[in-house]
Scaffold this motif. Structure first.
Motif, PDB file in Angstrom:
ATOM      1  N   PRO A   1      33.975  35.986  46.118  1.00  0.00           N
ATOM      2  CA  PRO A   1      32.527  35.757  46.236  1.00  0.00           C
ATOM      3  C   PRO A   1      31.787  35.912  44.926  1.00  0.00           C
ATOM      4  N   ALA A   2      32.262  36.770  44.037  1.00  0.00           N
ATOM      5  CA  ALA A   2      31.542  37.019  42.788  1.00  0.00           C
ATOM      6  C   ALA A   2      31.535  35.810  41.867  1.00  0.00           C
ATOM      7  N   HIS A   3      32.512  34.921  42.044  1.00  0.00           N
ATOM      8  CA  HIS A   3      32.604  33.796  41.115  1.00  0.00           C
ATOM      9  C   HIS A   3      31.431  32.832  41.269  1.00  0.00           C
ATOM     10  N   THR A   4      31.206  32.329  42.459  1.00  0.00           N
ATOM     11  CA  THR A   4      30.117  31.368  42.641  1.00  0.00           C
ATOM     12  C   THR A   4      28.757  32.036  42.488  1.00  0.00           C
ATOM     13  N   ALA A   5      28.670  33.333  42.797  1.00  0.00           N
ATOM     14  CA  ALA A   5      27.405  34.038  42.602  1.00  0.00           C
ATOM     15  C   ALA A   5      27.014  34.050  41.122  1.00  0.00           C
ATOM     16  N   ARG A   6      28.024  34.110  40.252  1.00  0.00           N
ATOM     17  CA  ARG A   6      27.725  34.171  38.812  1.00  0.00           C
ATOM     18  C   ARG A   6      27.718  32.799  38.157  1.00  0.00           C
TER      19      ARG A   6
ATOM     20  N   THR B   1      52.703  38.521  38.912  1.00  0.00           N
ATOM     21  CA  THR B   1      52.900  38.173  40.317  1.00  0.00           C
ATOM     22  C   THR B   1      51.681  37.445  40.854  1.00  0.00           C
ATOM     23  N   SER B   2      51.921  36.575  41.816  1.00  0.00           N
ATOM     24  CA  SER B   2      50.809  35.865  42.459  1.00  0.00           C
ATOM     25  C   SER B   2      49.931  36.800  43.265  1.00  0.00           C
ATOM     26  N   VAL B   3      50.534  37.851  43.844  1.00  0.00           N
ATOM     27  CA  VAL B   3      49.729  38.774  44.639  1.00  0.00           C
ATOM     28  C   VAL B   3      48.737  39.516  43.745  1.00  0.00           C
ATOM     29  N   ALA B   4      49.123  39.827  42.504  1.00  0.00           N
ATOM     30  CA  ALA B   4      48.176  40.452  41.570  1.00  0.00           C
ATOM     31  C   ALA B   4      47.059  39.481  41.220  1.00  0.00           C
ATOM     32  N   ALA B   5      47.413  38.212  40.999  1.00  0.00           N
ATOM     33  CA  ALA B   5      46.392  37.199  40.700  1.00  0.00           C
ATOM     34  C   ALA B   5      45.421  37.054  41.860  1.00  0.00           C
ATOM     35  N   LEU B   6      45.934  37.062  43.084  1.00  0.00           N
ATOM     36  CA  LEU B   6      45.080  36.938  44.262  1.00  0.00           C
ATOM     37  C   LEU B   6      44.105  38.112  44.356  1.00  0.00           C
ATOM     38  N   GLU B   7      44.604  39.322  44.141  1.00  0.00           N
ATOM     39  CA  GLU B   7      43.746  40.501  44.254  1.00  0.00           C
ATOM     40  C   GLU B   7      42.682  40.527  43.168  1.00  0.00           C
ATOM     41  N   ILE B   8      43.031  40.084  41.968  1.00  0.00           N
ATOM     42  CA  ILE B   8      42.031  40.029  40.891  1.00  0.00           C
ATOM     43  C   ILE B   8      40.950  39.017  41.241  1.00  0.00           C
ATOM     44  N   ALA B   9      41.361  37.853  41.739  1.00  0.00           N
ATOM     45  CA  ALA B   9      40.375  36.835  42.117  1.00  0.00           C
ATOM     46  C   ALA B   9      39.453  37.347  43.215  1.00  0.00           C
ATOM     47  N   ALA B  10      40.002  38.083  44.173  1.00  0.00           N
ATOM     48  CA  ALA B  10      39.194  38.590  45.276  1.00  0.00           C
ATOM     49  C   ALA B  10      38.174  39.622  44.810  1.00  0.00           C
ATOM     50  N   ALA B  11      38.544  40.415  43.798  1.00  0.00           N
ATOM     51  CA  ALA B  11      37.690  41.529  43.379  1.00  0.00           C
ATOM     52  C   ALA B  11      36.825  41.216  42.176  1.00  0.00           C
ATOM     53  N   ASP B  12      37.165  40.156  41.430  1.00  0.00           N
ATOM     54  CA  ASP B  12      36.482  39.855  40.162  1.00  0.00           C
ATOM     55  C   ASP B  12      35.787  38.506  40.276  1.00  0.00           C
ATOM     56  N   ASP B  13      35.358  37.957  39.144  1.00  0.00           N
ATOM     57  CA  ASP B  13      34.693  36.653  39.165  1.00  0.00           C
ATOM     58  C   ASP B  13      35.570  35.568  38.543  1.00  0.00           C
ATOM     59  N   ALA B  14      36.879  35.830  38.412  1.00  0.00           N
ATOM     60  CA  ALA B  14      37.793  34.853  37.832  1.00  0.00           C
ATOM     61  C   ALA B  14      38.415  33.975  38.914  1.00  0.00           C
ATOM     62  N   CYS B  15      38.885  32.802  38.507  1.00  0.00           N
ATOM     63  CA  CYS B  15      39.633  31.923  39.376  1.00  0.00           C
ATOM     64  C   CYS B  15      41.131  32.143  39.122  1.00  0.00           C
ATOM     65  N   ALA B  16      41.937  31.924  40.136  1.00  0.00           N
ATOM     66  CA  ALA B  16      43.382  32.068  39.997  1.00  0.00           C
ATOM     67  C   ALA B  16      44.064  30.853  40.602  1.00  0.00           C
ATOM     68  N   ALA B  17      45.113  30.384  39.956  1.00  0.00           N
ATOM     69  CA  ALA B  17      45.939  29.292  40.469  1.00  0.00           C
ATOM     70  C   ALA B  17      47.248  29.895  40.944  1.00  0.00           C
TER      71      ALA B  17
END
Length: 302
Positions: A171-176, A220-236
């Motif tokens: 959510p933080a990504h589109t908000a910013r 790991t992809s799971v780390a990328a997913l968690e960062i995307a969920a908590a931060d404002d970055a996108c992950a592939a």
């Protein structure tokens, strides 16, 4: 002082191989690989300091000491089975060891695996990821799932899943940064890169794309997913790893698209273990059915 007893799994392997006169048949009966049977018998022989079998070109035969040892082993195992059944009831559960990557186990198997357990209550499933895999003895893994491009030496590899990538954000990504309407919008925005998927962002973005505002690389992809969920970055990440989180509302698809990946998931088998055990075959049938029933996210990019 009591003499040290030989390991029970090794004794069981010896009894089955001696009775069936074949390591592969013993492996099938005990739901192990032939390599595991062979390794356990070697362990027993080392423990006893003698050879129990003569290994011939197409068969095995008990040595004189092996034939002398077999009656006592059979009697002891029978007594143990009777005592166990009499006191605790019949033991009918089987164990299945599946080794795979952390992300596959966490994002794909973990949300679904209760289905397998409900369908096969007689099988105790053990999921082992890379952090523990070195502790396993050779041949102890029943199903070995790897993601990569291949080919791999010294193993049989069979395609299990094709993989496509999606871009996710929290959510933080589109908000910013505002909404994402095309891949061009992604270029300069912060992103998460997964080691081993170095070509994914290159496939998604145009050749003249701007550099990202910032980037972080994880393994790991799971780390990328968690960062995307908590931060404002996108992950592939691989699309199947994102399904549960997207449908739970933890992250969103940046675009309703998927991109093909060079990596795929493969099933590994040792060259000397051509057949899966019965519990392994049951798990693979369930995994194939799960794949057919699951609806992927997004549409394939043109």
């Amino acid at each position: 002082m009591r003499a040290p007893l030989p390991p029970l799994p090794c004794v069981q392997a010896f009894e089955a191989a001696a009775r069936l006169e074949n390591f592969a048949a013993a492996a099938d009966e005990l739901h192990l690989s032939p390599a595991t049977i062979s390794q356990r018998i070697r362990t027993l022989e080392t423990h006893l300091g003698v050879r129990l079998f003569e290994r011939l070109a197409r068969s095995v035969e008990l040595t004189e000491l092996g034939r002398a040892y077999l009656p006592a082993v059979r009697e002891s195992l029978a007594d143990l089975a009777v005592a166990t059944s009499g006191l605790f009831g019949a033991v009918r559960r089987e164990q299945l060891t599946v080794r795979t990557q952390v992300s596959y186990a966490t994002t794909w198997l973990a949300p679904q695996v209760h289905e397998f357990q409900q369908t096969h209550p007689e099988i105790d499933l053990r999921l082992v990821c890379a952090v523990w895999s070195e502790a396993l003895t050779p041949g102890e893994v029943d199903i070995d799932i790897h993601q990569g491009r291949g080919p791999w030496p010294d193993v049989n590899s069979e395609l299990l899943h094709h993989d496509n990538a999606v871009v996710i954000h929290g959510p933080a990504h589109t908000a910013r940064y505002g909404p994402i309407t095309s891949v061009t919008d992604l270029a300069a925005r912060p992103r998460v890169q997964v080691l081993g998927f170095d070509d994914v962002w290159q496939r998604i973005l145009p050749d003249d794309a701007a550099l990202p505002e910032r980037a972080i690389t994880v393994d790991t992809s799971v780390a990328a997913l968690e960062i995307a969920a908590a931060d404002d970055a996108c992950a592939a990440i691989p699309e199947r790893f994102a399904r549960t989180a997207v449908r739970a509302g933890r992250v969103s698809l940046a675009l309703d698209q998927t991109w093909p990946m060079r990596q795929a998931h493969y099933l590994f088998r040792p060259l000397d273990a051509p057949h899966h055990t019965a519990p392994a075959r049951a798990f693979l049938r369930w995994l194939s059915d799960l794949e057919q029933r699951s609806t992927p996210l997004g549409k394939a990019a043109e």
